[in-house]
Design a protein around this motif. Structure first.
Motif, PDB file in Angstrom:
ATOM      1  N   LEU A 197      49.340  31.627  36.066  1.00 52.57           N
ATOM      2  CA  LEU A 197      47.865  31.190  35.654  1.00 52.57           C
ATOM      3  C   LEU A 197      47.075  31.091  36.964  1.00 52.57           C
ATOM      4  O   LEU A 197      45.722  31.000  37.066  1.00 52.57           O
ATOM      5  CB  LEU A 197      47.848  30.034  35.050  1.00 52.57           C
ATOM      6  CG  LEU A 197      48.325  29.715  33.511  1.00 52.57           C
ATOM      7  CD1 LEU A 197      48.550  28.339  33.014  1.00 52.57           C
ATOM      8  CD2 LEU A 197      47.310  30.679  32.878  1.00 52.57           C
ATOM      9  N   SER A 198      47.851  31.346  38.206  1.00 55.73           N
ATOM     10  CA  SER A 198      47.075  31.162  39.526  1.00 55.73           C
ATOM     11  C   SER A 198      45.791  32.075  39.505  1.00 55.73           C
ATOM     12  O   SER A 198      46.163  33.472  38.958  1.00 55.73           O
ATOM     13  CB  SER A 198      47.900  31.152  40.577  1.00 55.73           C
ATOM     14  OG  SER A 198      48.636  32.316  40.748  1.00 55.73           O
ATOM     15  N   GLU A 199      44.941  31.967  40.481  1.00 55.40           N
ATOM     16  CA  GLU A 199      44.017  32.917  40.867  1.00 55.40           C
ATOM     17  C   GLU A 199      44.376  33.926  41.456  1.00 55.40           C
ATOM     18  O   GLU A 199      43.966  35.117  41.226  1.00 55.40           O
ATOM     19  CB  GLU A 199      43.041  31.906  41.577  1.00 55.40           C
ATOM     20  CG  GLU A 199      41.784  32.847  41.992  1.00 55.40           C
ATOM     21  CD  GLU A 199      40.530  32.160  42.984  1.00 55.40           C
ATOM     22  OE1 GLU A 199      39.628  32.846  43.571  1.00 55.40           O
ATOM     23  OE2 GLU A 199      40.769  31.056  43.285  1.00 55.40           O
ATOM     24  N   GLN A 200      45.384  33.775  42.506  1.00 50.97           N
ATOM     25  CA  GLN A 200      45.902  34.951  43.190  1.00 50.97           C
ATOM     26  C   GLN A 200      46.420  36.144  42.154  1.00 50.97           C
ATOM     27  O   GLN A 200      46.291  37.291  42.342  1.00 50.97           O
ATOM     28  CB  GLN A 200      47.055  34.376  44.105  1.00 50.97           C
ATOM     29  CG  GLN A 200      46.425  33.598  45.178  1.00 50.97           C
ATOM     30  CD  GLN A 200      46.157  32.075  44.786  1.00 50.97           C
ATOM     31  OE1 GLN A 200      46.224  31.735  43.789  1.00 50.97           O
ATOM     32  NE2 GLN A 200      46.350  31.257  46.054  1.00 50.97           N
ATOM     33  N   VAL A 201      47.325  35.539  41.130  1.00 51.53           N
ATOM     34  CA  VAL A 201      47.658  36.492  40.391  1.00 51.53           C
ATOM     35  C   VAL A 201      46.806  36.986  39.046  1.00 51.53           C
ATOM     36  O   VAL A 201      46.815  38.368  38.749  1.00 51.53           O
ATOM     37  CB  VAL A 201      48.945  35.706  39.344  1.00 51.53           C
ATOM     38  CG1 VAL A 201      49.261  36.546  38.129  1.00 51.53           C
ATOM     39  CG2 VAL A 201      50.040  35.235  40.165  1.00 51.53           C
ATOM     40  N   SER A 202      45.620  36.213  38.956  1.00 48.32           N
ATOM     41  CA  SER A 202      44.893  36.895  38.112  1.00 48.32           C
ATOM     42  C   SER A 202      44.056  37.906  38.863  1.00 48.32           C
ATOM     43  O   SER A 202      43.606  38.965  38.350  1.00 48.32           O
ATOM     44  CB  SER A 202      43.647  35.849  37.690  1.00 48.32           C
ATOM     45  OG  SER A 202      44.324  34.790  36.912  1.00 48.32           O
ATOM     46  N   GLN A 203      43.739  37.820  40.139  1.00 44.12           N
ATOM     47  CA  GLN A 203      43.237  38.808  40.889  1.00 44.12           C
ATOM     48  C   GLN A 203      43.982  40.136  41.013  1.00 44.12           C
ATOM     49  O   GLN A 203      43.331  41.349  41.175  1.00 44.12           O
ATOM     50  CB  GLN A 203      42.889  38.212  42.193  1.00 44.12           C
ATOM     51  CG  GLN A 203      41.811  37.171  42.680  1.00 44.12           C
ATOM     52  CD  GLN A 203      41.800  36.836  43.829  1.00 44.12           C
ATOM     53  OE1 GLN A 203      42.648  36.899  44.925  1.00 44.12           O
ATOM     54  NE2 GLN A 203      40.756  35.860  44.125  1.00 44.12           N
ATOM     55  N   LEU A 204      45.200  40.283  40.899  1.00 44.85           N
ATOM     56  CA  LEU A 204      46.113  41.231  40.652  1.00 44.85           C
ATOM     57  C   LEU A 204      46.172  41.879  39.310  1.00 44.85           C
ATOM     58  O   LEU A 204      46.628  43.044  38.986  1.00 44.85           O
ATOM     59  CB  LEU A 204      47.544  41.160  40.976  1.00 44.85           C
ATOM     60  CG  LEU A 204      47.709  40.453  42.333  1.00 44.85           C
ATOM     61  CD1 LEU A 204      49.105  40.042  42.558  1.00 44.85           C
ATOM     62  CD2 LEU A 204      47.251  41.555  43.309  1.00 44.85           C
ATOM     63  N   GLY A 205      45.575  41.130  38.412  1.00 44.03           N
ATOM     64  CA  GLY A 205      45.381  41.684  37.013  1.00 44.03           C
ATOM     65  C   GLY A 205      46.506  41.810  36.111  1.00 44.03           C
ATOM     66  O   GLY A 205      46.744  42.435  35.141  1.00 44.03           O
ATOM     67  N   TYR A 206      47.218  40.713  36.539  1.00 40.99           N
ATOM     68  CA  TYR A 206      48.382  40.604  35.647  1.00 40.99           C
ATOM     69  C   TYR A 206      48.410  39.285  34.605  1.00 40.99           C
ATOM     70  O   TYR A 206      49.438  38.720  34.334  1.00 40.99           O
ATOM     71  CB  TYR A 206      49.902  40.154  36.656  1.00 40.99           C
ATOM     72  CG  TYR A 206      49.970  41.423  37.497  1.00 40.99           C
ATOM     73  CD1 TYR A 206      49.883  42.685  37.044  1.00 40.99           C
ATOM     74  CD2 TYR A 206      50.466  41.270  38.875  1.00 40.99           C
ATOM     75  CE1 TYR A 206      50.173  43.592  37.979  1.00 40.99           C
ATOM     76  CE2 TYR A 206      50.817  42.221  39.660  1.00 40.99           C
ATOM     77  CZ  TYR A 206      50.557  43.631  39.244  1.00 40.99           C
ATOM     78  OH  TYR A 206      50.868  44.594  40.048  1.00 40.99           O
ATOM     79  N   GLN A 207      47.106  39.063  34.060  1.00 38.33           N
ATOM     80  CA  GLN A 207      47.135  37.760  33.269  1.00 38.33           C
ATOM     81  C   GLN A 207      48.045  37.933  31.723  1.00 38.33           C
ATOM     82  O   GLN A 207      48.410  36.988  31.437  1.00 38.33           O
ATOM     83  CB  GLN A 207      45.735  37.484  32.760  1.00 38.33           C
ATOM     84  CG  GLN A 207      44.862  37.407  33.845  1.00 38.33           C
ATOM     85  CD  GLN A 207      44.115  38.656  34.530  1.00 38.33           C
ATOM     86  OE1 GLN A 207      44.517  39.841  34.614  1.00 38.33           O
ATOM     87  NE2 GLN A 207      42.813  38.637  34.827  1.00 38.33           N
TER      88      GLN A 207
END
Length: 235
Positions: A197-207
């Motif tokens: 759920l972290s912002e860093q993972v969201s920025q990679l597009g893996y939500q």
């Protein structure tokens, strides 16, 4: 007062009550004393209070060694800075209140008590979230956050029962191993949950991975619960 009850306590506590009721009523061999279960829930909430301060301290410490913009920081922040603190607080409740209690005498009991401590933590956390952000967050938290805490508790209770069984049979090395697993496995599961759920993972597009992870986690937790109450036996 009634409005406060309706807008804060009911949406915050209803999912906690429903999950706890489900897990509690499955215990058919020798049901745990309700008063003691509620005591564990209460202490789960109380022990959650110092967590915010401990989390801030650890995250500040981690930021000294990792760039906050990196994926490595996100992993360390969510596993060590958050999940370790929160799961340790629940685990401590079980060690101090449940471990040597005479009512912890069946294998399924570990799940009942670990889920109770986890839901106590989740209940107070949910109340604080709804007070801070309004009832709009209650649906999302009822679907994800509260079942998430309960799920972490399932795996904690599974290993805790194994540890108690080994302790009663004098197998102390195996007991220590299972005790360690009862803390570390929920920590890693919880850490991965927050990491996705972290912002860093969201920025990679893996939500989307988060939703797959939650479905699989809930499925395996449900299977563990079913297995434990169907094969339940005295420790």
């Amino acid at each position: 007062m009634k409005l406060i009850l309706y807008f804060i306590l009911i949406p915050a506590l209803l999912p906690v009550f429903l999950i706890l009721r489900y897990v509690y009523l499955l215990d058919r061999n020798e049901r745990e004393p309700l008063g003691f279960v509620l005591k564990v829930v209460l202490f789960g909430a109380i022990f959650s209070i110092p967590c915010a301060g401990a989390e801030r301290f650890l995250i500040a410490f981690i930021s000294e060694y990792y760039d906050p913009a990196t994926i490595e920081f996100a992993w360390m922040e969510n596993t060590v800075g958050v999940a370790l603190v929160e799961e340790f607080s629940k685990w401590l409740v079980l060690m101090l209140i449940v471990w040597k209690n005479k009512n912890f005498d069946f294998r399924y009991d570990g799940i009942v008590y670990a889920v109770s401590a986890s839901l106590g933590f989740a209940a107070l956390e949910n109340i604080l979230y709804i007070i801070s952000y309004g009832t709009g967050v209650s649906i999302g938290r009822a679907i994800f956050a509260i079942p998430g805490h309960a799920t972490f508790g399932v795996f904690m209770g599974y290993w805790l029962s194994r540890a108690k069984n080994f302790w009663l049979h004098g197998k102390l090395n195996r007991m220590r191993f299972c005790k360690l697993f009862s803390l570390c496995i929920p920590m890693l599961i919880h850490g991965a949950y927050d990491f996705l759920l972290s912002e860093q993972v969201s920025q990679l597009g893996y939500q989307s991975i988060f939703y797959i992870y939650v479905i699989l986690l809930d499925f395996f937790a449900w299977r563990v619960i079913k297995h434990e109450f169907r094969t339940d036996r005295r420790l």
